[in-house]
Design a protein around this motif. Sequence first.
Motif, PDB file in Angstrom:
ATOM      1  N   ALA A 219       0.900  -5.415   9.264  1.00  0.00           N
ATOM      2  CA  ALA A 219       0.508  -4.862   7.961  1.00  0.00           C
ATOM      3  C   ALA A 219      -0.045  -3.453   8.104  1.00  0.00           C
ATOM      4  O   ALA A 219       0.018  -2.651   7.171  1.00  0.00           O
ATOM      5  N   ASP A 220      -0.596  -3.107   9.292  1.00  0.00           N
ATOM      6  CA  ASP A 220      -1.189  -1.791   9.508  1.00  0.00           C
ATOM      7  C   ASP A 220      -0.294  -0.853  10.300  1.00  0.00           C
ATOM      8  O   ASP A 220      -0.636   0.312  10.501  1.00  0.00           O
ATOM      9  N   VAL A 221       0.847  -1.346  10.773  1.00  0.00           N
ATOM     10  CA  VAL A 221       1.701  -0.527  11.622  1.00  0.00           C
ATOM     11  C   VAL A 221       3.033  -0.309  10.933  1.00  0.00           C
ATOM     12  O   VAL A 221       3.728  -1.259  10.582  1.00  0.00           O
ATOM     13  N   ASP A 222       3.389   0.918  10.713  1.00  0.00           N
ATOM     14  CA  ASP A 222       4.645   1.235  10.042  1.00  0.00           C
ATOM     15  C   ASP A 222       5.826   1.190  10.988  1.00  0.00           C
ATOM     16  O   ASP A 222       6.941   0.841  10.611  1.00  0.00           O
ATOM     17  N   ASP A 223       5.616   1.576  12.251  1.00  0.00           N
ATOM     18  CA  ASP A 223       6.717   1.653  13.209  1.00  0.00           C
ATOM     19  C   ASP A 223       6.281   0.982  14.499  1.00  0.00           C
ATOM     20  O   ASP A 223       5.145   1.148  14.947  1.00  0.00           O
ATOM     21  N   SER A 224       7.123   0.203  15.088  1.00  0.00           N
ATOM     22  CA  SER A 224       6.779  -0.488  16.332  1.00  0.00           C
ATOM     23  C   SER A 224       7.812  -0.170  17.390  1.00  0.00           C
ATOM     24  O   SER A 224       8.939   0.217  17.098  1.00  0.00           O
ATOM     25  N   THR A 225       7.418  -0.335  18.618  1.00  0.00           N
ATOM     26  CA  THR A 225       8.311  -0.103  19.748  1.00  0.00           C
ATOM     27  C   THR A 225       8.514  -1.400  20.506  1.00  0.00           C
ATOM     28  O   THR A 225       7.682  -2.304  20.446  1.00  0.00           O
ATOM     29  N   PRO A 226       9.632  -1.552  21.234  1.00  0.00           N
ATOM     30  CA  PRO A 226       9.868  -2.777  21.993  1.00  0.00           C
ATOM     31  C   PRO A 226       8.761  -3.042  22.998  1.00  0.00           C
ATOM     32  O   PRO A 226       8.131  -2.113  23.514  1.00  0.00           O
ATOM     33  N   ILE A 227       8.534  -4.299  23.272  1.00  0.00           N
ATOM     34  CA  ILE A 227       7.480  -4.681  24.193  1.00  0.00           C
ATOM     35  C   ILE A 227       7.752  -4.170  25.608  1.00  0.00           C
ATOM     36  O   ILE A 227       6.853  -4.001  26.416  1.00  0.00           O
ATOM     37  N   GLU A 228       9.051  -3.880  25.920  1.00  0.00           N
ATOM     38  CA  GLU A 228       9.395  -3.418  27.255  1.00  0.00           C
ATOM     39  C   GLU A 228       9.245  -1.910  27.433  1.00  0.00           C
ATOM     40  O   GLU A 228       9.628  -1.367  28.466  1.00  0.00           O
ATOM     41  N   CYS A 229       8.722  -1.208  26.448  1.00  0.00           N
ATOM     42  CA  CYS A 229       8.656   0.246  26.526  1.00  0.00           C
ATOM     43  C   CYS A 229       7.668   0.705  27.589  1.00  0.00           C
ATOM     44  O   CYS A 229       6.571   0.167  27.734  1.00  0.00           O
ATOM     45  N   ALA A 230       8.084   1.725  28.330  1.00  0.00           N
ATOM     46  CA  ALA A 230       7.221   2.410  29.288  1.00  0.00           C
ATOM     47  C   ALA A 230       7.640   3.866  29.305  1.00  0.00           C
ATOM     48  O   ALA A 230       8.780   4.204  28.973  1.00  0.00           O
ATOM     49  N   SER A 231       6.729   4.732  29.701  1.00  0.00           N
ATOM     50  CA  SER A 231       7.032   6.156  29.747  1.00  0.00           C
ATOM     51  C   SER A 231       7.231   6.596  31.188  1.00  0.00           C
ATOM     52  O   SER A 231       6.923   5.868  32.130  1.00  0.00           O
ATOM     53  N   GLY A 232       7.756   7.807  31.348  1.00  0.00           N
ATOM     54  CA  GLY A 232       7.969   8.338  32.682  1.00  0.00           C
ATOM     55  C   GLY A 232       9.427   8.651  32.932  1.00  0.00           C
ATOM     56  O   GLY A 232      10.244   8.713  32.001  1.00  0.00           O
ATOM     57  N   GLU A 233       9.756   8.855  34.199  1.00  0.00           N
ATOM     58  CA  GLU A 233      11.118   9.179  34.607  1.00  0.00           C
ATOM     59  C   GLU A 233      11.665   8.101  35.521  1.00  0.00           C
ATOM     60  O   GLU A 233      10.930   7.497  36.310  1.00  0.00           O
ATOM     61  N   LEU A 234      12.971   7.853  35.417  1.00  0.00           N
ATOM     62  CA  LEU A 234      13.642   6.828  36.224  1.00  0.00           C
ATOM     63  C   LEU A 234      15.044   7.320  36.566  1.00  0.00           C
ATOM     64  O   LEU A 234      15.717   7.902  35.719  1.00  0.00           O
ATOM     65  N   THR A 235      15.460   7.062  37.795  1.00  0.00           N
ATOM     66  CA  THR A 235      16.819   7.386  38.219  1.00  0.00           C
ATOM     67  C   THR A 235      17.556   6.099  38.556  1.00  0.00           C
ATOM     68  O   THR A 235      17.035   5.257  39.293  1.00  0.00           O
ATOM     69  N   LEU A 249      22.743   1.373  27.857  1.00  0.00           N
ATOM     70  CA  LEU A 249      21.375   0.854  27.870  1.00  0.00           C
ATOM     71  C   LEU A 249      20.361   1.997  27.923  1.00  0.00           C
ATOM     72  O   LEU A 249      19.315   1.939  27.286  1.00  0.00           O
ATOM     73  N   LYS A 250      20.661   3.023  28.696  1.00  0.00           N
ATOM     74  CA  LYS A 250      19.780   4.197  28.797  1.00  0.00           C
ATOM     75  C   LYS A 250      19.584   4.838  27.423  1.00  0.00           C
ATOM     76  O   LYS A 250      18.448   5.149  27.024  1.00  0.00           O
ATOM     77  N   GLU A 251      20.691   5.042  26.690  1.00  0.00           N
ATOM     78  CA  GLU A 251      20.594   5.677  25.385  1.00  0.00           C
ATOM     79  C   GLU A 251      19.755   4.840  24.422  1.00  0.00           C
ATOM     80  O   GLU A 251      18.908   5.365  23.692  1.00  0.00           O
ATOM     81  N   LYS A 252      19.991   3.520  24.428  1.00  0.00           N
ATOM     82  CA  LYS A 252      19.237   2.655  23.523  1.00  0.00           C
ATOM     83  C   LYS A 252      17.757   2.624  23.907  1.00  0.00           C
ATOM     84  O   LYS A 252      16.872   2.639  23.037  1.00  0.00           O
ATOM     85  N   TYR A 253      17.481   2.576  25.202  1.00  0.00           N
ATOM     86  CA  TYR A 253      16.093   2.501  25.652  1.00  0.00           C
ATOM     87  C   TYR A 253      15.347   3.788  25.302  1.00  0.00           C
ATOM     88  O   TYR A 253      14.214   3.753  24.814  1.00  0.00           O
ATOM     89  N   GLU A 254      15.976   4.930  25.541  1.00  0.00           N
ATOM     90  CA  GLU A 254      15.325   6.205  25.224  1.00  0.00           C
ATOM     91  C   GLU A 254      15.123   6.382  23.721  1.00  0.00           C
ATOM     92  O   GLU A 254      14.133   6.995  23.295  1.00  0.00           O
ATOM     93  N   ASP A 255      16.035   5.830  22.914  1.00  0.00           N
ATOM     94  CA  ASP A 255      15.849   5.869  21.464  1.00  0.00           C
ATOM     95  C   ASP A 255      14.653   5.022  21.039  1.00  0.00           C
ATOM     96  O   ASP A 255      13.881   5.399  20.152  1.00  0.00           O
ATOM     97  N   ASP A 256      14.524   3.837  21.680  1.00  0.00           N
ATOM     98  CA  ASP A 256      13.429   2.931  21.332  1.00  0.00           C
ATOM     99  C   ASP A 256      12.102   3.354  21.946  1.00  0.00           C
ATOM    100  O   ASP A 256      11.036   3.036  21.397  1.00  0.00           O
ATOM    101  N   CYS A 257      12.158   4.031  23.079  1.00  0.00           N
ATOM    102  CA  CYS A 257      10.944   4.394  23.826  1.00  0.00           C
ATOM    103  C   CYS A 257      10.953   5.902  24.081  1.00  0.00           C
ATOM    104  O   CYS A 257      11.441   6.355  25.138  1.00  0.00           O
ATOM    105  N   PRO A 258      10.437   6.693  23.171  1.00  0.00           N
ATOM    106  CA  PRO A 258      10.547   8.154  23.263  1.00  0.00           C
ATOM    107  C   PRO A 258       9.938   8.754  24.529  1.00  0.00           C
ATOM    108  O   PRO A 258      10.323   9.844  24.946  1.00  0.00           O
ATOM    109  N   GLY A 259       9.006   8.076  25.169  1.00  0.00           N
ATOM    110  CA  GLY A 259       8.367   8.638  26.353  1.00  0.00           C
ATOM    111  C   GLY A 259       9.132   8.431  27.633  1.00  0.00           C
ATOM    112  O   GLY A 259       8.664   8.820  28.714  1.00  0.00           O
ATOM    113  N   ALA A 260      10.317   7.824  27.571  1.00  0.00           N
ATOM    114  CA  ALA A 260      11.095   7.510  28.778  1.00  0.00           C
ATOM    115  C   ALA A 260      12.230   8.510  28.956  1.00  0.00           C
ATOM    116  O   ALA A 260      12.881   8.917  27.992  1.00  0.00           O
TER     117      ALA A 260
END
Length: 530
Positions: A219-235, A249-260
Amino acid sequence: MEWLNPENAVAVATAALGLFATVGAIWYERRVPRRKRIGYRVQMDTAIGDNVRTGGANARLGLFDETPEMSDATLVLLRVENDGSQFVSDTDYTGRALHGLTAVFTDRTVRGLAVTAQAGADHLMEHFTPAAGLRYEGATVFIPRVPLDRGQHFKLLVLLTGGAVGSEVIVSGGLQAGAVQPNRSTTPDDKPPLFSRPAKVLTALLTVGVVTLASLILADVDDSTPIECASGELTVVGSTAFRPVVEELKEKYEDDCPGASITVSAHGSTAGIRELNREGARYARKHKKSPPMIALSDGPKSDAYPRLIENRVAISAYALVVNERVRLKNLSLTDVRRLYRGKIRNWKQLGGPDLDVSLISRNSSSGTYETLRRRVLGGVREIEPSSADCVHKDNARDPVIRCELDSTEQVLDTVSEVPGGIGYSELRAAEDLDGLHRLSLDGHAASADSLANRRYPLREIEYAYTYGSPPADSLASQFLTYARRSGLDVIRIHGHLPCSASEGLKACAELPDEPGARSTDQPAATATAR
C-alpha cells in the motif's frame, strides 16, 4: 513511539510466531525423531462363498458356484504403503529371513494370491518373485523386501477359506529406525493427511500475518523490484551455445534491477572454465572472497578445477546438421563415429550424393565439441584439423577436410555454404536455416520434446560454475537464483529444459556425467535417404 506502526507490529508478531514454530519444530525433531514407517489397511473383506457366517447371503455364478472348496471363501484386498517421511530401502528390513514382512489372516487359510502395484510403479513388481521370498503357507503370506518411496504402495488380493469376514489381519516385520503399523483412510484409496491439525492452524496464522504485512507494505510502495535484485558488476563467460539465453536473462535482470551491470563474454565452455579458475584464484587472493564471475559450460568441468562449484541450469539438446545437397535425414551412431574418424570420405558411401565429406567443427575448447565427443563419439576425439578455410585440404594426404571454427554461428553458416558439409550446434540455433537441415540419430529426431527422452543421445546439462561459494547477497548468487526462478520461461523459449522446473528435476538428476560408450564395431541402422 515512531517504530510502533502497523507494518512493524505485524512484522514482529509474524516473526515471533515463526520463531515459536521453528523452536517447536526443533524440539519436536529432537524429541520425536523422523521415522521410517510402513502402514497397511484392509480395503476389502468380502464373502464369495455360500456360507452365511462368512459375510451374509450372496448370489454366485460360474467358478464361484462350481467349486466345492469355495463354500466358505472370502476375498481380502490388503494395501501396504510407505506412509512415513523417509524412503524405505530393501536393506531397511531387519529380519533374518529372505522376506521382509508377513501378513497373517487369523482363522483363515490362504488359497491364492495376486499382487498389483500403483500406476507408474510397475518396477516394484520385479521384487514379487518366489526367489525374493514371495510365498504363502497356512494363514500367512510372506512379503518380499520391497523398496518404497514416500507415498508408494502395492496391494495384495488374497483368496481365503475357513474363516469369517472381518477376522483380524496383521502385518508385521522389523524396520530399521521405523515401524510397521495399521493406518486409516476415509476411502479405500485416499492418501493419509499431508498436514496435522496443529500444522494447519500454524500455517493459517503465518499466512494471515505474511499476507497482512505484504498488503501494508504494498500500500505504501508504488514500484517494487524482484527479490533476487543485487547491484554491482558481473561477467558471464563460457558457452556460446547458451549465450542467447544468458543475453536475454541479462537484459531482463538489468531492466528489473537498475543497479546491476552484467557483461556476457562467451568464447567456449573450456575457455570460460579456465578464465574463471584463473581470475577466481587471483581475485580470492586479493579480496578473500568469490569473484563476480560465472562460467557456463556445456557439460561438466574436469577434476582439474576443484575450487569451481557447479549449478545445474538446464538440459540442452544438440543436433547434427548437413548441407541441403546431402539428401540424408538419419544416421546411425556407428556411421557418425566413422565420419568423424575420417573413415567416410564421400557421402555416397552412406547412400548419399557423390560429394566429398567436409567436417565443419568447433575447436576443442567448445562445450558443444565436448558434448559430441562424450555423448556420441564414445569419448574419442575427432580427427585432427586438415583445412584452414573448410574448403581445401592443407595436405592432400589427409583423408577428409576438417576445420575448426570459434562459434556456433560460424559452423552453421559454413555448413550451409560447403556442399558436403556436416556440423553440429545447439538445437534452437539450427532451426529454420536456409541451406542445411538437421539429422536424426538412430531414428530419434532432435527436438525440444527429446530433452527428457533417454533415447536421444545428443543432449547435455548446461552448468553454471562459480569460484567457491559467492556471498548470498552478491550479484553472482542473485543472478543464478533469478535464472532458476524467474528465468524459466526464457530458458524454455530458447529450447532448453530448466533443471529447476518440475519436469526437469528428474531429467537433470538422471543424466549421467560420463555416459557409457557403445561399441563402434557393432552393426547399426544405415543412413536413410531423404
